[in-house]
Design a protein around this motif. Sequence first.
Motif: not given
Length: 130
Positions: A66-67, A82-86, A104-105
């Motif tokens: 999670i970004y 959320a923005y998730v960095t793959l 969530l963090a």
Amino acid sequence: MAKERSIPAPLTNPETEPFWAAAREGRFLLRACTACGKAHWYPRAVCPFCMSEKTEWREASGRGTIYSVSVMKRAPEVYAVAYVTLEEGPTMMTNIVDCDFDALAIGQAVALTWRPTQGDGPPYPQFRPA
């Protein structure tokens, strides 16, 4: 427990159809550039980094971190955007599901899960805590 949001079926086009076809099979694809080596999200034929048309589909791990995350509380729905960095590099906007939203963090590991869409649409990629 909060009601799960209903997701509309995504609109497809010739550039994104292979992604949605793979999603129906439970596979998560990313588009990657063979010229500069970078993967990108949202899938498109031209690399957004070097503008090369030498791109190809690659199977992705479905893992990320999670970004950024925001929990939206609108009765009867509660959901996390959320923005998730793959793991492969790109960052994508998505939802985090199957979790305690208050726990969530940023930096938390997440894994891909597929959610159904309205009608006969392909499943939609979302993430849950890993």
